[in-house]
Enzyme design. Structure first.
Site, PDB file in Angstrom:
ATOM      1  N   GLY A 169       1.024  -1.185  -0.027  1.00  0.00           N
ATOM      2  CA  GLY A 169       0.206   0.131   0.034  1.00  0.00           C
ATOM      3  C   GLY A 169       0.908   1.104  -0.021  1.00  0.00           C
ATOM      4  N   GLY A 170       0.493   2.185   0.991  1.00  0.00           N
ATOM      5  CA  GLY A 170       1.472   3.350   1.097  1.00  0.00           C
ATOM      6  C   GLY A 170       2.688   3.318   1.110  1.00  0.00           C
ATOM      7  N   GLY A 403      18.444   8.820 -35.228  1.00  0.00           N
ATOM      8  CA  GLY A 403      17.941   9.812 -34.228  1.00  0.00           C
ATOM      9  C   GLY A 403      18.459   9.315 -32.785  1.00  0.00           C
ATOM     10  N   ALA A 404      19.033   8.323 -33.002  1.00  0.00           N
ATOM     11  CA  ALA A 404      19.798   7.963 -31.560  1.00  0.00           C
ATOM     12  C   ALA A 404      21.150   8.788 -31.488  1.00  0.00           C
ATOM     13  CB  ALA A 404      20.097   6.355 -31.546  1.00  0.00           C
TER      14      ALA A 404
HETATM   15  C1  HXC Z   1      -2.351  -2.661  11.150  1.00  0.00           C
HETATM   16  C2  HXC Z   1      -0.980  -4.285  10.523  1.00  0.00           C
HETATM   17  C3  HXC Z   1      -1.001  -4.179   9.244  1.00  0.00           C
HETATM   18  C4  HXC Z   1      -1.690  -2.713   8.992  1.00  0.00           C
HETATM   19  C5  HXC Z   1       0.148  -5.767   9.241  1.00  0.00           C
HETATM   20  N1  HXC Z   1      -0.321  -5.482  10.558  1.00  0.00           N
HETATM   21  N2  HXC Z   1      -0.203  -4.855   8.167  1.00  0.00           N
HETATM   22  N3  HXC Z   1      -1.730  -3.752  11.432  1.00  0.00           N
HETATM   23  N4  HXC Z   1      -2.228  -2.176   9.897  1.00  0.00           N
HETATM   24  N5  HXC Z   1      -1.588  -2.385   7.602  1.00  0.00           N
HETATM   25  C6  HXC Z   1      -0.237  -6.132  11.800  1.00  0.00           C
HETATM   26  C7  HXC Z   1      -0.756  -7.813  11.655  1.00  0.00           C
HETATM   27  O1  HXC Z   1      -2.361  -7.359  12.003  1.00  0.00           O
HETATM   28  C8  HXC Z   1       0.028  -8.546  12.739  1.00  0.00           C
HETATM   29  O2  HXC Z   1      -0.249  -8.151  13.961  1.00  0.00           O
HETATM   30  C9  HXC Z   1       1.562  -8.034  12.416  1.00  0.00           C
HETATM   31  O3  HXC Z   1       1.317  -6.588  11.799  1.00  0.00           O
HETATM   32  C10 HXC Z   1       2.094  -8.953  11.400  1.00  0.00           C
HETATM   33  O4  HXC Z   1       1.650  -8.920  10.360  1.00  0.00           O
HETATM   34  P1  HXC Z   1       1.540 -10.563   9.762  1.00  0.00           P
HETATM   35  O5  HXC Z   1       0.279 -10.512   8.814  1.00  0.00           O
HETATM   36  O6  HXC Z   1       1.531 -11.533  10.703  1.00  0.00           O
HETATM   37  O7  HXC Z   1       2.950 -10.556   8.890  1.00  0.00           O
HETATM   38  P2  HXC Z   1       3.183 -11.230   7.407  1.00  0.00           P
HETATM   39  O8  HXC Z   1       2.461 -12.518   7.457  1.00  0.00           O
HETATM   40  O9  HXC Z   1       4.674 -11.176   7.480  1.00  0.00           O
HETATM   41  O10 HXC Z   1       2.562 -10.342   6.378  1.00  0.00           O
HETATM   42  C11 HXC Z   1       2.824  -8.967   6.323  1.00  0.00           C
HETATM   43  C12 HXC Z   1       1.801  -8.282   5.413  1.00  0.00           C
HETATM   44  C13 HXC Z   1       0.324  -8.689   6.001  1.00  0.00           C
HETATM   45  C14 HXC Z   1       2.011  -8.886   3.811  1.00  0.00           C
HETATM   46  C15 HXC Z   1       2.097  -6.745   5.336  1.00  0.00           C
HETATM   47  O11 HXC Z   1       0.403  -8.042   7.295  1.00  0.00           O
HETATM   48  C16 HXC Z   1      -0.484  -7.625   5.140  1.00  0.00           C
HETATM   49  O12 HXC Z   1      -1.019  -8.083   4.039  1.00  0.00           O
HETATM   50  N6  HXC Z   1      -0.892  -6.522   5.760  1.00  0.00           N
HETATM   51  C17 HXC Z   1      -2.067  -5.661   5.297  1.00  0.00           C
HETATM   52  C18 HXC Z   1      -1.280  -4.978   4.095  1.00  0.00           C
HETATM   53  C19 HXC Z   1      -2.377  -3.606   3.735  1.00  0.00           C
HETATM   54  O13 HXC Z   1      -3.330  -4.079   2.853  1.00  0.00           O
HETATM   55  N7  HXC Z   1      -2.057  -2.577   4.140  1.00  0.00           N
HETATM   56  C20 HXC Z   1      -2.992  -1.436   3.822  1.00  0.00           C
HETATM   57  C21 HXC Z   1      -2.666  -0.765   2.457  1.00  0.00           C
HETATM   58  S1  HXC Z   1      -3.688   0.505   1.896  1.00  0.00           S
HETATM   59  P3  HXC Z   1      -0.331  -9.263  15.010  1.00  0.00           P
HETATM   60  O14 HXC Z   1      -0.923  -8.496  16.132  1.00  0.00           O
HETATM   61  O15 HXC Z   1      -1.546 -10.126  14.701  1.00  0.00           O
HETATM   62  O16 HXC Z   1       0.918 -10.031  15.071  1.00  0.00           O
HETATM   63  C22 HXC Z   1      -2.720   1.565   2.219  1.00  0.00           C
HETATM   64  C23 HXC Z   1      -3.230   2.984   1.886  1.00  0.00           C
HETATM   65  C24 HXC Z   1      -2.100   3.966   1.410  1.00  0.00           C
HETATM   66  O17 HXC Z   1      -1.522   1.825   2.579  1.00  0.00           O
HETATM   67  C25 HXC Z   1      -2.231   4.471   0.012  1.00  0.00           C
HETATM   68  C26 HXC Z   1      -1.658   5.853  -0.105  1.00  0.00           C
HETATM   69  C27 HXC Z   1      -1.412   5.799  -1.771  1.00  0.00           C
END
Ligand code: HXC
Length: 513
Positions: A169-170, A403-404
């Site tokens: 994401g961000g 052109g290159a």
């Molecule tokens: C809150 C989060 C989080 C998030 C991970 N965690 N991402 N908490 N917000 N975005 C937390 C999990 O709940 C977990 O907590 C701990 O971090 C570790 O994550 P895991 O999933 O256990 O780790 P892993 O298996 O290594 O996977 C990592 C990951 C996955 C691929 C990043 O966590 C994931 O897909 N996260 C969400 C990604 C996402 O969609 N982000 C938002 C994008 S939108 P616990 O307590 O259970 O250990 C965005 C908008 C901005 O960013 C756009 C701007 C242009």
């Protein structure tokens, strides 16, 4: 009651624990370092000054008030790297997955503002699941605050981003706005949406590695500029790249001491094969021309027909842009043009002089290239060279066709000096293609078309397949023996050291993006 000093020590100790020992072990188990271990590797020992160690988030959503971690998942501050001031933020995946929200973003913005005000590079060590989902729109706002600063700082201070975990994401857009991205093989991923979202939306099944691993971004997307086998090697690469750059756009890169010696390189006389159709590796020319072992290639495995990278010449930092005859004959295509344009602009922004080694048969023809915009992408490179005000020198080693020829830093678009080797062929196109077009009727009506074509090809080659027409017009300043290239270039860049060139007053140009 707890004594004030004990209280401070306890809180510091707590902050140093990040998300706790268990999560640190999980992090290590994945072959990853912690946020603080990474800073230790990056900065000179004992030089790190932390800011905002005791910052906390203030959200109560979804039980977040029960999950308070001092520092809020990012370690920020400043320190010295090889004696130079740098600002750094390092996200802590052990705290809520390194996710970013209000407090976390504010800490990053603070070091970004300080880096800008004090004219020093910013290094971001990214390891984050993106916007902290529980905090909602403040997370999005926090990202946008960072993006805005990345853009404002672009071209003012060097900004370098290491991707050291699953950045989603961000978490990928801030790095994308910086000058260089570094990824660790096997442990870092970059994607706007992860495999689960991809599966839901497009029904594609793809692993994290195949979607956004280091290899994918190094070879297919070109998003990453450098990859390394592990995090320690990534951090070393960051230090190496910064070595070629100044602290900010007002300064020149540091020059290393250079003793001098015999600068002739006889090996270069034999580099160009007898047949113009035969490839050779332009990296061999770079190795001979640049100071030993000083070449650091950027986007090495992407658009390999164009070689870009930093090097040193008599201790001076330079950027090299070179066609690679050993890959697709060094042709200019969409990817190669965009890659080189970006590198040229990066060098120009940070006062790194440019050396161009040219051996290019022209632009790549075909529907794929035309439909995907070779026109606007080729124009990017033309634009980038034309607007660059740093010293610029071109060496035409062999082909400079069509052109290159214009695009690859010709005198016409502002090169300060153009040198050519004796086997240079500077013409509208290769002799074979030229003969086919201008002698089509003669060839068609001949009793022996093949022989006539060959004869006309030889005639055209005799007239144009050399550097002397261009030299006669002064488009080439000097035809040199390849063995003297290094010596000539050392003198040329010394001669151009105090170059002053200013663009006309404007708000900003309008590069064909
Ligand atoms: C809150 C989060 C989080 C998030 C991970 N965690 N991402 N908490 N917000 N975005 C937390 C999990 O709940 C977990 O907590 C701990 O971090 C570790 O994550 P895991 O999933 O256990 O780790 P892993 O298996 O290594 O996977 C990592 C990951 C996955 C691929 C990043 O966590 C994931 O897909 N996260 C969400 C990604 C996402 O969609 N982000 C938002 C994008 S939108 P616990 O307590 O259970 O250990 C965005 C908008 C901005 O960013 C756009 C701007 C242009």
């Amino acid at each position: 009651m707890e004594q004030p000093i004990d209280r401070l020590n306890r809180m510091r100790e707590e902050a140093l624990q990040g998300g706790g020992q268990e999560r640190i072990e999980v992090q290590h188990g994945k072959g990853k370092l912690t946020a603080r271990e990474r800073i230790d590797l990056l900065l000179d020992p004992g030089s790190f000054e932390e800011l905002g160690m005791l910052v906390k988030h203030r959200s109560t959503n979804f039980g977040l008030d029960k999950q308070q971690f001092l520092g809020d998942g990012v370690v920020t501050g400043y320190g010295k790297m090889s004696g130079r001031l740098v600002y750094v933020f390092s996200q802590d995946f052990t705290v809520l997955g390194g996710s970013l929200a209000e407090a976390h973003a504010k800490k990053i913005c603070r070091v970004m503002d300080l880096a800008m005000q004090n004219g020093a590079p910013l290094v971001g060590l990214n390891d984050s699941g993106g916007a902290r989902i529980q905090e909602g729109v403040v997370s999005l706002g926090g990202y946008a605050d960072i993006f805005y600063r990345n853009v404002r700082a672009s071209g003012v201070i060097p900004q370098l981003s290491a991707i050291l975990g699953p950045c989603a994401g961000g978490a990928v857009y801030s790095p994308a706005l910086t000058d260089f991205i570094f990824m660790a093989e096997g442990t870092s991923y970059m994607f706007v949406t992860g495999p689960n979202v991809v599966k839901t939306v497009t029904h594609e099944e793809v692993t994290s590695e195949d979607l956004g691993g280091a290899k994918v971004h190094a070879t297919k997307s070109g998003v990453t500029h450098f990859t390394a086998r592990n995090e320690a090697a990534v951090i070393q690469e960051i230090k190496d790249v910064l070595g070629y750059l100044p602290q900010n756009c007002e300064e020149d890169p540091a020059r290393l001491p250079y003793k001098g010696g015999d600068e002739t390189r006889p090996e270069l006389d034999a580099l160009i094969p007898d047949s113009a159709q035969q490839p050779y590796d332009i990296r061999e020319a770079i190795a001979q021309v640049a100071d030993s072992d000083s070449f650091m290639e950027v986007q090495k495995d992407y658009a390999e027909n164009m070689v870009c990278g930093f090097a040193r010449l008599a201790g001076r930092s330079i950027g090299i842009v070179a066609n690679q005859p050993a890959f697709l004959a060094g042709v200019l295509d969409i990817k190669a043009s965009a890659k080189a344009a970006r590198f040229v602009r990066t060098c120009d922004a940070f006062n790194v002089p440019l050396l161009v080694l040219e051996d290019v048969p022209g632009f790549l023809p075909g529907t794929d290239q035309e439909w995907n915009g070779i026109i606007s992408n080729g124009a990017k490179l033309l634009y980038a060279f034309s607007e660059a005000t740093v010293p610029r020198v071109t060496v035409i080693t062999r082909k400079a066709y069509g052109g290159a020829y214009d695009v690859m830093n010709s005198q016409h678009i502002g090169a300060d000096l153009v040198l050519a080797w004796p086997k240079a062929e500077i013409a509208v196109m290769g002799a074979k293609g030229a003969a086919e077009i201008i002698f089509r009727k003669e060839i068609a009506s001949s009793d022996n078309p093949e022989a006539t074509w060959k004869e006309k090809e030889a005639e055209y080659a005799e007239l144009f397949a050399h550097p002397y027409n261009a030299a006669a017009r002064g488009y080439v300043d000097e035809v040199i023996l390849p063995r003297n290239t290094r010596a000539k270039l050392i003198r040329a860049f010394e001669m151009l050291e105090n170059k002053v060139d200013k663009l006309p007053r404007k708000k900003h140009g309008n590069i064909p993006l």
